[in-house]
Scaffold this motif. Structure first.
Motif, PDB file in Angstrom:
ATOM      1  N   ALA A  96      57.426  -6.436  17.226  1.00 29.69           N
ATOM      2  CA  ALA A  96      58.714  -7.098  16.962  1.00 29.69           C
ATOM      3  C   ALA A  96      59.872  -6.405  17.669  1.00 29.69           C
ATOM      4  O   ALA A  96      61.016  -6.815  17.517  1.00 29.69           O
ATOM      5  CB  ALA A  96      58.970  -7.134  15.459  1.00 29.69           C
ATOM      6  N   GLY A  97      59.590  -5.353  18.410  1.00 24.65           N
ATOM      7  CA  GLY A  97      60.647  -4.653  19.128  1.00 24.65           C
ATOM      8  C   GLY A  97      61.371  -3.617  18.318  1.00 24.65           C
ATOM      9  O   GLY A  97      62.482  -3.225  18.658  1.00 24.65           O
ATOM     10  N   VAL A  98      60.757  -3.151  17.226  1.00 22.62           N
ATOM     11  CA  VAL A  98      61.380  -2.168  16.347  1.00 22.62           C
ATOM     12  C   VAL A  98      60.682  -0.830  16.534  1.00 22.62           C
ATOM     13  O   VAL A  98      59.450  -0.746  16.476  1.00 22.62           O
ATOM     14  CB  VAL A  98      61.278  -2.587  14.869  1.00 22.62           C
ATOM     15  CG1 VAL A  98      61.876  -1.522  13.957  1.00 22.62           C
ATOM     16  CG2 VAL A  98      61.961  -3.934  14.652  1.00 22.62           C
ATOM     17  N   LYS A  99      61.475   0.211  16.740  1.00 23.88           N
ATOM     18  CA  LYS A  99      60.935   1.562  16.873  1.00 23.88           C
ATOM     19  C   LYS A  99      61.531   2.441  15.779  1.00 23.88           C
ATOM     20  O   LYS A  99      62.655   2.908  15.888  1.00 23.88           O
ATOM     21  CB  LYS A  99      61.267   2.150  18.243  1.00 23.88           C
ATOM     22  CG  LYS A  99      60.727   3.559  18.435  1.00 23.88           C
ATOM     23  CD  LYS A  99      61.187   4.141  19.767  1.00 23.88           C
ATOM     24  CE  LYS A  99      60.727   5.593  19.893  1.00 23.88           C
ATOM     25  NZ  LYS A  99      61.231   6.218  21.133  1.00 23.88           N
ATOM     26  N   PRO A 100      60.792   2.688  14.698  1.00 28.26           N
ATOM     27  CA  PRO A 100      61.331   3.534  13.632  1.00 28.26           C
ATOM     28  C   PRO A 100      61.585   4.952  14.127  1.00 28.26           C
ATOM     29  O   PRO A 100      60.797   5.506  14.895  1.00 28.26           O
ATOM     30  CB  PRO A 100      60.212   3.518  12.574  1.00 28.26           C
ATOM     31  CG  PRO A 100      59.364   2.345  12.906  1.00 28.26           C
ATOM     32  CD  PRO A 100      59.441   2.186  14.381  1.00 28.26           C
ATOM     33  N   GLU A 101      62.666   5.530  13.658  1.00 30.09           N
ATOM     34  CA  GLU A 101      62.972   6.917  13.988  1.00 30.09           C
ATOM     35  C   GLU A 101      62.313   7.883  13.009  1.00 30.09           C
ATOM     36  O   GLU A 101      61.959   9.000  13.374  1.00 30.09           O
ATOM     37  CB  GLU A 101      64.486   7.132  13.987  1.00 30.09           C
ATOM     38  CG  GLU A 101      64.908   8.492  14.489  1.00 30.09           C
ATOM     39  CD  GLU A 101      66.398   8.590  14.760  1.00 30.09           C
ATOM     40  OE1 GLU A 101      66.919   9.717  14.818  1.00 30.09           O
ATOM     41  OE2 GLU A 101      67.053   7.535  14.938  1.00 30.09           O
ATOM     42  N   TRP A 102      62.150   7.422  11.748  1.00 33.97           N
ATOM     43  CA  TRP A 102      61.540   8.242  10.707  1.00 33.97           C
ATOM     44  C   TRP A 102      60.510   7.404   9.956  1.00 33.97           C
ATOM     45  O   TRP A 102      60.688   6.198   9.769  1.00 33.97           O
ATOM     46  CB  TRP A 102      62.571   8.727   9.692  1.00 33.97           C
ATOM     47  CG  TRP A 102      63.818   9.332  10.264  1.00 33.97           C
ATOM     48  CD1 TRP A 102      64.017  10.641  10.634  1.00 33.97           C
ATOM     49  CD2 TRP A 102      65.061   8.671  10.514  1.00 33.97           C
ATOM     50  NE1 TRP A 102      65.306  10.820  11.081  1.00 33.97           N
ATOM     51  CE2 TRP A 102      65.964   9.637  11.026  1.00 33.97           C
ATOM     52  CE3 TRP A 102      65.493   7.353  10.355  1.00 33.97           C
ATOM     53  CZ2 TRP A 102      67.270   9.316  11.376  1.00 33.97           C
ATOM     54  CZ3 TRP A 102      66.794   7.031  10.710  1.00 33.97           C
ATOM     55  CH2 TRP A 102      67.664   8.017  11.218  1.00 33.97           C
ATOM     56  N   VAL A 103      59.445   8.062   9.490  1.00 31.41           N
ATOM     57  CA  VAL A 103      58.437   7.406   8.669  1.00 31.41           C
ATOM     58  C   VAL A 103      58.084   8.326   7.512  1.00 31.41           C
ATOM     59  O   VAL A 103      57.716   9.489   7.722  1.00 31.41           O
ATOM     60  CB  VAL A 103      57.166   7.066   9.467  1.00 31.41           C
ATOM     61  CG1 VAL A 103      56.122   6.425   8.545  1.00 31.41           C
ATOM     62  CG2 VAL A 103      57.488   6.144  10.641  1.00 31.41           C
ATOM     63  N   ALA A 119      48.190   8.470  11.982  1.00 34.79           N
ATOM     64  CA  ALA A 119      48.359   7.052  12.319  1.00 34.79           C
ATOM     65  C   ALA A 119      49.764   6.782  12.845  1.00 34.79           C
ATOM     66  O   ALA A 119      49.943   6.018  13.800  1.00 34.79           O
ATOM     67  CB  ALA A 119      48.065   6.188  11.095  1.00 34.79           C
ATOM     68  N   VAL A 120      50.763   7.410  12.242  1.00 38.50           N
ATOM     69  CA  VAL A 120      52.140   7.255  12.733  1.00 38.50           C
ATOM     70  C   VAL A 120      52.232   7.702  14.185  1.00 38.50           C
ATOM     71  O   VAL A 120      52.751   6.996  15.058  1.00 38.50           O
ATOM     72  CB  VAL A 120      53.130   8.061  11.874  1.00 38.50           C
ATOM     73  CG1 VAL A 120      54.526   8.038  12.510  1.00 38.50           C
ATOM     74  CG2 VAL A 120      53.196   7.517  10.462  1.00 38.50           C
ATOM     75  N   LYS A 121      51.720   8.896  14.456  1.00 41.01           N
ATOM     76  CA  LYS A 121      51.844   9.476  15.794  1.00 41.01           C
ATOM     77  C   LYS A 121      51.067   8.689  16.845  1.00 41.01           C
ATOM     78  O   LYS A 121      51.421   8.714  18.028  1.00 41.01           O
ATOM     79  CB  LYS A 121      51.380  10.928  15.774  1.00 41.01           C
ATOM     80  CG  LYS A 121      52.206  11.847  14.874  1.00 41.01           C
ATOM     81  CD  LYS A 121      53.642  11.976  15.342  1.00 41.01           C
ATOM     82  CE  LYS A 121      54.391  13.005  14.489  1.00 41.01           C
ATOM     83  NZ  LYS A 121      55.771  13.242  14.966  1.00 41.01           N
ATOM     84  N   SER A 122      50.020   7.981  16.414  1.00 43.92           N
ATOM     85  CA  SER A 122      49.242   7.185  17.365  1.00 43.92           C
ATOM     86  C   SER A 122      50.020   5.969  17.856  1.00 43.92           C
ATOM     87  O   SER A 122      49.762   5.460  18.955  1.00 43.92           O
ATOM     88  CB  SER A 122      47.920   6.744  16.735  1.00 43.92           C
ATOM     89  OG  SER A 122      48.120   5.736  15.746  1.00 43.92           O
ATOM     90  N   ILE A 123      50.964   5.495  17.058  1.00 46.17           N
ATOM     91  CA  ILE A 123      51.771   4.332  17.440  1.00 46.17           C
ATOM     92  C   ILE A 123      53.123   4.764  17.996  1.00 46.17           C
ATOM     93  O   ILE A 123      53.569   4.287  19.041  1.00 46.17           O
ATOM     94  CB  ILE A 123      51.986   3.382  16.242  1.00 46.17           C
ATOM     95  CG1 ILE A 123      50.656   3.015  15.581  1.00 46.17           C
ATOM     96  CG2 ILE A 123      52.736   2.111  16.697  1.00 46.17           C
ATOM     97  CD1 ILE A 123      49.695   2.281  16.472  1.00 46.17           C
ATOM     98  N   PHE A 124      53.783   5.660  17.302  1.00 47.56           N
ATOM     99  CA  PHE A 124      55.105   6.152  17.703  1.00 47.56           C
ATOM    100  C   PHE A 124      55.070   7.683  17.749  1.00 47.56           C
ATOM    101  O   PHE A 124      55.394   8.349  16.761  1.00 47.56           O
ATOM    102  CB  PHE A 124      56.182   5.680  16.726  1.00 47.56           C
ATOM    103  CG  PHE A 124      56.400   4.193  16.706  1.00 47.56           C
ATOM    104  CD1 PHE A 124      56.957   3.551  17.800  1.00 47.56           C
ATOM    105  CD2 PHE A 124      56.047   3.430  15.599  1.00 47.56           C
ATOM    106  CE1 PHE A 124      57.157   2.174  17.800  1.00 47.56           C
ATOM    107  CE2 PHE A 124      56.246   2.059  15.583  1.00 47.56           C
ATOM    108  CZ  PHE A 124      56.805   1.425  16.693  1.00 47.56           C
ATOM    109  N   PRO A 125      54.672   8.250  18.870  1.00 46.51           N
ATOM    110  CA  PRO A 125      54.495   9.709  18.944  1.00 46.51           C
ATOM    111  C   PRO A 125      55.744  10.516  18.625  1.00 46.51           C
ATOM    112  O   PRO A 125      55.642  11.660  18.172  1.00 46.51           O
ATOM    113  CB  PRO A 125      54.044   9.938  20.401  1.00 46.51           C
ATOM    114  CG  PRO A 125      53.450   8.632  20.826  1.00 46.51           C
ATOM    115  CD  PRO A 125      54.241   7.580  20.116  1.00 46.51           C
TER     116      PRO A 125
END
Length: 351
Positions: free
Chosen positions: A167-174, A208-214
């Motif tokens: 969707a074009g969203v890049k979270p900064e924090w998870v 899992a987070v790092k695999s999508i948004f390192p």
């Protein structure tokens, strides 16, 4: 401090495309009409507005402060009139009514991204509220073996974050868990009786987070930021069992602390939190985020002073929890900071 990032939002609410220079997100479609909104960097001035789509479905509207009271979309109102630059959204696994599931989260996250707002995604790993008194296993995961449970955690995080990426969203924090003071998915991930399993569940989400948004910052979040004991218990357990995390998250609700019998008033509770932040940063060498803060809606001036005080502390940011909620919403929540559907002065500290 990160360099300023950019997102691309379509004019007049058309489809979102991402103009970030990061490799994590989709590329811009040059055929679409677009405008660039600059995201703020540095201190996060945030709001958790996870109730927003549900509130809108119930006909609740939002208005600018002052006498003219112009109706405005809530996130835009928070950005333009309250100084908010970041949005936090909770995720439930299989919620009964659908709110806070992956589709609902994507809708809200796209809106935040379109407005140039940074995003924090808060995984509860439950079908409903997860907090110090409620860390219930999702029903669909109750019969899984431990190895299967770790895989379910990883799959859930991957599904949600992949949907956001598309969707074009890049979270900064998870966040891996919400106020996981006793642990998560109890009793399997109990911090006292099963700390090694808790660390493994946490790491399944982290990886899992790092695999999508390192570059996303992964947070472990506890309640009662003024209580050093509970933070040492959790982070000692993670450190002793190779638990992975990038940032310490905490909640701070002086009103509820006083309701629980803590003395000295909001200032003493805030001072204890400030002291705890300094201690934790030194001991664990991790940055700290106040992921939730709030006071009763009719104590707006005091709430403003609380936020101002905590903004001078060595934290990465502060998120107000559901500021847009009217008094008594959702069976009695009174910690919002809107009055008559308009913001009070509580968030003026962010301006």
């Amino acid at each position: 401090m990160k360099m300023t990032t950019f997102i691309t939002a379509l004019v007049l609410g058309a489809s979102l495309v991402c103009g970030s220079c990061s490799e994590d997100g989709p590329t811009t479609n040059p055929k679409q009409e677009e405008t660039t909104i600059e995201k703020e960097c540095g201190f996060a001035k945030g709001a958790d507005v996870s109730w927003l789509t549900q509130m809108e479905s119930e006909g609740i509207k939002f208005y600018t402060p002052g006498t003219e009271r112009v109706e405005m979309e809530c996130m835009k109102l928070l950005r333009d009139h309250c100084g908010i630059n970041s949005i936090r959204l909770r995720v439930w696994v299989n919620p009964e009514e659908g709110w806070n599931n992956v589709d609902d989260v994507v809708v809200k996250a796209r809106r935040a991204e379109t407005l140039g707002l940074r995003t924090m995604i808060d995984f509860h790993f439950s079908d409903t509220w997860a907090d110090p008194g409620h860390q219930a296993m999702p029903k669909a995961w109750e019969t899984l073996s431990f190895d299967e449970l770790k895989q379910a955690v990883a799959n859930h995080v991957t599904e949600v974050l992949t949907s956001l990426q598309k969707a074009g969203v890049k979270p900064e924090w998870v966040q891996i868990g919400n106020e996981t003071t006793p642990g998560m998915m109890l009793p399997v991930g109990d911090v006292e009786s099963n700390p090694a399993q808790l660390a493994q569940l946490n790491n399944a989400g982290y990886d899992a987070v790092k695999s999508i948004f390192p570059t996303a910052i992964v947070i472990v979040h506890l309640d009662s930021g003024n209580d050093r004991w509970r933070f040492e218990r959790m982070f000692d357990a993670l450190e002793n069992n190779n638990g992975k995390y990038d940032m310490i998250g905490m909640s701070l609700y002086p009103y509820w602390a006083e309701e629980d019998g803590q003395e000295g008033g909001w200032m003493k509770i805030a001072d204890d939190c400030v002291s705890n932040i300094a201690y934790l940063k030194q001991k664990y060498n991790k940055p700290v985020m106040i992921c939730e803060i709030g006071m009763p809606y009719d104590q707006a001036d005091t709430c403003k002073h609380l936020i101002e005080k905590m903004m001078t502390t060595d934290v990465e940011g502060i998120f107000y929890w559901e500021p847009q909620a009217p008094a008594g919403y959702n069976d009695g929540y009174n910690m919002g900071c809107f009055n008559n559907e308009s913001p009070t002065v509580a968030l003026d500290a962010f301006k």
